[in-house]
Design a protein around this motif. Sequence first.
Motif, mmCIF file in Angstrom:
data_model
loop_
_atom_site.group_PDB
_atom_site.id
_atom_site.type_symbol
_atom_site.label_atom_id
_atom_site.label_comp_id
_atom_site.label_asym_id
_atom_site.label_seq_id
_atom_site.Cartn_x
_atom_site.Cartn_y
_atom_site.Cartn_z
ATOM 1 N N TRP A 1 1.019 -1.172 -0.073
ATOM 2 C CA TRP A 1 -0.103 0.048 -0.016
ATOM 3 C C TRP A 1 0.708 1.204 0.011
ATOM 4 O O TRP A 1 2.072 1.068 0.523
ATOM 5 N N VAL A 2 0.175 2.375 -0.161
ATOM 6 C CA VAL A 2 1.043 3.546 -0.430
ATOM 7 C C VAL A 2 1.800 3.842 1.029
ATOM 8 O O VAL A 2 2.826 4.389 0.883
ATOM 9 N N THR A 3 1.140 3.540 1.969
ATOM 10 C CA THR A 3 1.715 3.901 3.202
ATOM 11 C C THR A 3 3.230 3.330 3.452
ATOM 12 O O THR A 3 4.237 3.858 3.849
ATOM 13 N N GLY B 1 -5.183 6.028 7.705
ATOM 14 C CA GLY B 1 -5.981 5.018 6.954
ATOM 15 C C GLY B 1 -7.424 4.989 7.099
ATOM 16 O O GLY B 1 -8.218 5.023 6.173
ATOM 17 N N GLU B 2 -7.704 5.725 8.259
ATOM 18 C CA GLU B 2 -9.530 6.160 8.381
ATOM 19 C C GLU B 2 -9.483 6.924 9.476
ATOM 20 O O GLU B 2 -8.396 7.041 10.248
ATOM 21 N N PRO B 3 -10.597 7.606 9.884
ATOM 22 C CA PRO B 3 -10.882 8.237 10.711
ATOM 23 C C PRO B 3 -10.626 7.404 12.252
ATOM 24 O O PRO B 3 -11.140 5.992 12.251
ATOM 25 N N VAL C 1 0.199 11.846 16.004
ATOM 26 C CA VAL C 1 0.063 12.381 14.633
ATOM 27 C C VAL C 1 -0.928 11.608 13.684
ATOM 28 O O VAL C 1 -0.760 10.571 13.339
ATOM 29 N N ASP C 2 -2.350 12.100 13.569
ATOM 30 C CA ASP C 2 -3.274 11.508 12.878
ATOM 31 C C ASP C 2 -3.258 11.929 11.436
ATOM 32 O O ASP C 2 -3.484 12.967 11.346
ATOM 33 N N THR C 3 -2.511 11.344 10.549
ATOM 34 C CA THR C 3 -2.275 11.686 9.506
ATOM 35 C C THR C 3 -3.005 11.363 8.177
ATOM 36 O O THR C 3 -3.694 10.320 8.052
ATOM 37 N N TRP C 4 -3.892 12.202 7.751
ATOM 38 C CA TRP C 4 -4.721 12.148 6.746
ATOM 39 C C TRP C 4 -4.112 12.443 5.396
ATOM 40 O O TRP C 4 -3.356 13.293 5.070
ATOM 41 N N TRP C 5 -4.023 11.304 4.389
ATOM 42 C CA TRP C 5 -3.645 11.441 3.024
ATOM 43 C C TRP C 5 -4.200 10.368 2.364
ATOM 44 O O TRP C 5 -5.026 9.520 2.704
ATOM 45 N N GLN C 6 -3.798 10.116 1.116
ATOM 46 C CA GLN C 6 -4.337 9.165 0.020
ATOM 47 C C GLN C 6 -3.167 8.626 -0.782
ATOM 48 O O GLN C 6 -2.187 9.361 -0.914
ATOM 49 N N THR C 7 -3.616 7.466 -1.703
ATOM 50 C CA THR C 7 -2.536 6.798 -2.273
ATOM 51 C C THR C 7 -2.157 8.061 -3.368
ATOM 52 O O THR C 7 -1.129 8.438 -3.889
ATOM 53 N N GLU C 8 -3.268 9.150 -3.754
ATOM 54 C CA GLU C 8 -3.058 9.786 -4.684
ATOM 55 C C GLU C 8 -2.221 11.059 -4.354
ATOM 56 O O GLU C 8 -1.463 11.865 -5.078
ATOM 57 N N HIS D 1 -8.096 -1.101 4.077
ATOM 58 C CA HIS D 1 -7.950 -1.317 2.671
ATOM 59 C C HIS D 1 -9.101 -0.678 1.773
ATOM 60 O O HIS D 1 -10.023 -0.834 2.303
ATOM 61 N N ARG D 2 -8.568 -0.114 0.895
ATOM 62 C CA ARG D 2 -9.630 0.643 0.172
ATOM 63 C C ARG D 2 -10.002 -0.329 -0.997
ATOM 64 O O ARG D 2 -9.320 -0.958 -1.846
ATOM 65 N N ILE D 3 -11.384 -0.591 -0.881
ATOM 66 C CA ILE D 3 -11.993 -1.419 -1.921
ATOM 67 C C ILE D 3 -13.380 -0.866 -2.449
ATOM 68 O O ILE D 3 -14.075 -0.093 -1.863
HETATM 69 C C1 WT7 Z 1 -8.658 7.359 2.313
HETATM 70 C C2 WT7 Z 1 -7.092 7.064 1.193
HETATM 71 C C3 WT7 Z 1 -2.906 7.036 3.219
HETATM 72 C C4 WT7 Z 1 -2.692 5.843 3.356
HETATM 73 C C5 WT7 Z 1 -3.652 4.849 3.742
HETATM 74 C C6 WT7 Z 1 -4.957 4.740 2.834
HETATM 75 C C7 WT7 Z 1 -9.093 7.583 4.460
HETATM 76 C C8 WT7 Z 1 -6.448 8.138 5.351
HETATM 77 C C9 WT7 Z 1 -6.938 9.055 6.904
HETATM 78 C C10 WT7 Z 1 -7.033 9.765 8.518
HETATM 79 C C11 WT7 Z 1 -9.361 9.883 8.124
HETATM 80 C C12 WT7 Z 1 -8.277 8.574 6.540
HETATM 81 C C13 WT7 Z 1 -9.613 8.498 3.778
HETATM 82 C C14 WT7 Z 1 -8.605 8.790 2.385
HETATM 83 N N1 WT7 Z 1 -8.028 7.934 5.412
HETATM 84 N N2 WT7 Z 1 -6.211 8.447 6.449
HETATM 85 N N3 WT7 Z 1 -6.048 10.154 9.074
HETATM 86 N N4 WT7 Z 1 -8.242 10.170 8.839
HETATM 87 N N5 WT7 Z 1 -9.305 9.245 6.967
HETATM 88 O O1 WT7 Z 1 -4.643 5.199 1.326
HETATM 89 O O2 WT7 Z 1 -6.104 3.583 0.353
HETATM 90 O O3 WT7 Z 1 -5.274 5.679 -0.801
HETATM 91 O O4 WT7 Z 1 -7.107 5.637 1.210
HETATM 92 O O5 WT7 Z 1 -8.260 6.647 3.393
HETATM 93 O O6 WT7 Z 1 -11.066 8.316 3.375
HETATM 94 O O7 WT7 Z 1 -9.528 9.264 1.322
HETATM 95 P P1 WT7 Z 1 -5.813 4.943 0.336
#
Ligand code: WT7
Length: 648
Positions: free
Chosen positions: A308-310, A386-388, A409-416, A528-530
């Motif tokens: 995964w991107v993480t 990964g999620e809230p 540190v609650d890190t919000w980000w995405q694969t993108e 896991h994003r599905i």
């Molecule tokens: C989606 C991205 C980034 C690596 C892991 C997942 C959710 C991710 C948080 C957070 C709330 C979060 C979002 C996002 N998400 N981190 N800290 N708080 N929601 O990567 O598979 O690309 O998923 O994961 O919904 O859009 P991903």
Amino acid sequence: MSPSEKVYNPSKEIVKRALIKSMDEYHKLYKEAEDDFEGFWDRLAKDKIDWIKPYHKVLDETSAPFYKWFVGGKLNVSTQCLDRHLDKRGDKTAILFEGEPGDKRAITYRELSNEVNKAANLLKNQFNIKKGDRVVIYMPMIPELPVAMLACARIGAIHSVVFGGFSADSLRDRIIDATAKLVITADGGHRRGQPNMLKPVVDEALKDSCESIENVLIVKRNKEKVNWVDGRDHWYHELINDESNVCEPEVMDSEDPLYLLYTSGSTGKPKGIQHSQAGYILWAQLTMEWVFDIQEDDIYWCSADIGWVTGHTYILYGPLAVGTTTVMYEGVPVHPDPGRWWKMIEDYKVNQFYTAPTAIRLLHKVGPDEPGKYDLSSLKILGTVGEPINPDAWIWYHENVGNKKCPIVDTWWQTETGGHMLSPLPGATPTKPGSATFPLPGIFPEIMDENGNKVSANEKGLLCIVKPWPSMLRTIWGDPDRYVSNYFSRAKKNGKPVYFTGDGSIYDEDGYIWITGRVDDVLNVSGHRIGTAEIESAIGHHPDVAEVAVVGKPDAIKGESIFAYVVLKTDHPKETLTAGIKEVVTKEIGPMARPENITYVPGLPKTRSGKIMRRLLRSVAKGETITQDISTLEDPTIVGKIQDSMKH
Ligand code: WT7
């Protein structure tokens, strides 16, 4: 999730060591980017990257949203992660590996560099891999996985790592979409005390339509017997030592692709997210420094999977770019017992620990007192992604793992996004459990309503990023139109399309950002994003299924579980049918996409235009009373019938 009252301030010790020590310092950096956007990035890119040739322009927006960063610059990411450390840190441990059976390896920067150079030569000399070629990597979490990725980076090949939990069908789709020339795999790994075979999955994938694949390179890991295709299959250990440990790094353009990573969207077809060289590595490095506050002697552990991107950004590229020691673990957190991770933190004296809310909830559930049995006093900073994260899990993590002294540190980000976007800074930000707090310097999010206006406090909106950033995805591999329509067609600012994240969120009265979850048809199951469409497509291939709708149902451990409503073609004994449906999902996607619940219903709730009302199905799955207006349904009586089916 409700915004909690309590605010947690960084402790004096953390502030003392932190790179960014106060909200004032954070605001100063943030303002620097606001006042002089390109100047800000220019300063950091010059400071942080070892350029082979300097760039002549920071940002080129002429073909927006196809942004170009650090235009004309030349570099090599493997050099950035290895060569430049060798004088100062050649004997420092780069990777601390632990296998699930307990085997250990400590690999120094010099050893890693030698191995990467050899592997790079192997790819070039034996398998004719050239700059721009795609290499699919399907491996367990063993050191040869980062070696393979860095070897690709060294010669300019584009890697596409496929998570080991994906099935042969998924692997095949990714190989075909990327027209890869080579697969790098292993016999298998170790998982839950069992061999977790990978080579047979590759064999299965390659049975069909993978003409682009010329060779398969196989690392021996669990020593289980595997089938062999002469001419195509090659053992890594038989070839690697014939290669020299000097491989000149390919001179790469800032914007050349570094890797593809497939992720789910709201259609059935996964998207090959394409990342760049310079912008990506710059941000990986900066966020390691700002968010994890990495310092020279720190031991850092991100428990994610490199599939995964993480794992890409925060096990491999980020940690190595800053020259830290990164811990890598092969197996599951509860093997042989629920204390495994805490023992590893004690053994390696881990300073920064980064994991997912689902893992925290699992470990809390199976071993609430386990952390207390180990010496976790080395920990300084905890992270989640990964999620809230629900406040309960946050507080358990804070108190029992961090002993109330480690900022989370609650890190919000995405694969993108390639790297962190919203996150507290450990030595500066007062945190609120469940909020990813504020954007990092240089990142400009805005929560908007459907008309593109910024929402007011406590009003839910769409999370958008209104300026480009260096580590953003560059396109969807082979599908630039989808890149535009997926990310840049929902929201605008000053008439200009802006990046839409797919997440809903709110500002609280103090301006903290709270992510409320996806607003598209994408599920988050154990991090896991599905896509629901992918699961629906798989289930739809079962011969007895006429129609299907999949929704997420809140789950105490997994975050969301998969709930499928199935309309059958014929009546059929339900027992074997449910197993058969799960089987088809396992085959087409992988075990992590298997529905937890399958409910057989006489029909699906549709609008007169034929759109399935998923919101309604989500409420029904939760067992909620339906208060929504159902008069617009083609057949309003269907809701009652579905609720009846759930009772059986
Ligand atoms: C989606 C991205 C980034 C690596 C892991 C997942 C959710 C991710 C948080 C957070 C709330 C979060 C979002 C996002 N998400 N981190 N800290 N708080 N929601 O990567 O598979 O690309 O998923 O994961 O919904 O859009 P991903």
